[in-house]
Design a protein around this motif. Sequence first.
Motif, PDB file in Angstrom:
ATOM      1  N   THR A  40      -2.540  14.457  -6.997  1.00 30.07           N
ATOM      2  CA  THR A  40      -2.402  13.492  -5.738  1.00 30.07           C
ATOM      3  C   THR A  40      -3.403  12.265  -5.899  1.00 30.07           C
ATOM      4  O   THR A  40      -4.415  12.675  -5.838  1.00 30.07           O
ATOM      5  N   PRO A  41      -3.023  11.041  -6.000  1.00 30.96           N
ATOM      6  CA  PRO A  41      -3.827   9.983  -6.096  1.00 30.96           C
ATOM      7  C   PRO A  41      -4.902  10.182  -4.804  1.00 30.96           C
ATOM      8  O   PRO A  41      -4.397  10.313  -3.437  1.00 30.96           O
ATOM      9  N   GLY A  42      -6.200  10.085  -4.794  1.00 29.98           N
ATOM     10  CA  GLY A  42      -7.003   9.886  -3.791  1.00 29.98           C
ATOM     11  C   GLY A  42      -7.655  11.467  -3.662  1.00 29.98           C
ATOM     12  O   GLY A  42      -8.718  11.692  -2.703  1.00 29.98           O
TER      13      GLY A  42
ATOM     14  N   GLN B 225      -2.248   9.455   5.607  1.00 31.11           N
ATOM     15  CA  GLN B 225      -1.681   8.927   4.425  1.00 31.11           C
ATOM     16  C   GLN B 225      -2.062   9.564   3.192  1.00 31.11           C
ATOM     17  O   GLN B 225      -1.297   9.825   2.195  1.00 31.11           O
ATOM     18  N   MET B 226      -3.144  10.504   3.228  1.00 32.01           N
ATOM     19  CA  MET B 226      -3.223  11.535   2.100  1.00 32.01           C
ATOM     20  C   MET B 226      -2.241  12.586   2.174  1.00 32.01           C
ATOM     21  O   MET B 226      -1.858  13.072   1.245  1.00 32.01           O
TER      22      MET B 226
ATOM     23  N   SER C 268       0.616  -1.193   0.107  1.00 31.16           N
ATOM     24  CA  SER C 268       0.051  -0.093  -0.167  1.00 31.16           C
ATOM     25  C   SER C 268       0.787   1.076  -0.010  1.00 31.16           C
ATOM     26  O   SER C 268       0.572   2.313   0.629  1.00 31.16           O
TER      27      SER C 268
ATOM     28  N   THR D  58     -11.933  17.817  -2.100  1.00 33.98           N
ATOM     29  CA  THR D  58     -10.776  17.798  -1.282  1.00 33.98           C
ATOM     30  C   THR D  58      -9.705  18.809  -1.426  1.00 33.98           C
ATOM     31  O   THR D  58      -9.338  19.701  -0.587  1.00 33.98           O
TER      32      THR D  58
ATOM     33  N   SER E 231      -5.000  18.320  -7.197  1.00 35.79           N
ATOM     34  CA  SER E 231      -5.954  16.902  -7.687  1.00 35.79           C
ATOM     35  C   SER E 231      -4.838  15.599  -8.403  1.00 35.79           C
ATOM     36  O   SER E 231      -5.241  14.858  -8.633  1.00 35.79           O
TER      37      SER E 231
END
Length: 208
Positions: free
Chosen positions: A118-120, A89-90, A17, A125, A116
């Motif tokens: 960035t994954p996730g 993690q984010m 992960s 957000t 945006s």
Amino acid sequence: MISYLKGMLADIQKPGSHKILVTLDVNQVGYDLQVPARQLALLPPLGEVVQLFSHLYFREDQAVLFGFGQRQERDLFRLLISVSGIGPQMALALIDTLGEAELTQAVVSGNTRLLSRTPGVGSKTAERLVLELKTKLQDWQTQSGVGLVPSAGPVPTLYEEVEVTLTALGYSQNEILKALQAVGQNSTLQKSADPESWVREAIAWLSQ
């Protein structure tokens, strides 16, 4: 609570992960810290001493130590997780994807498209990051000394290359920021993706 840990690098693990865990032997006590992926290339060989600035994060079922090579990076991490919906993690993903300077610039300038990447991190957000952190990051940047990409300068990805070249030539961070801000007023240069053009114009301005 624990500002930093300094000890022998005993182990490096990649449990999946995209997580990277390092174990520091501090006075014969092993501490596991999760570090940003970009920190991996900066770690010394196993058996050598390393210092990591830390943040102790509590969840319902466990406590997790996060480690960073620089205090500014740790402090930026703390600002990120203070935002509603941004977990550790984010926050690590944002730091790994953009880096301190580019991430700070994206928030301060309201560049949600860059955030945006960035994954996730979706558009909502990204908008929340800008809304909640814009003023805080402006203040943090001033206190930490982390350079921002000037508003009239080259795009962030180009800026880093130009900055490295000018730094190697002996110019200070402050001089570089002022020069790129000044020469960036040139509409023709603004459209240029050639780092040599930016370097050449910046040197000319600094030589005045």
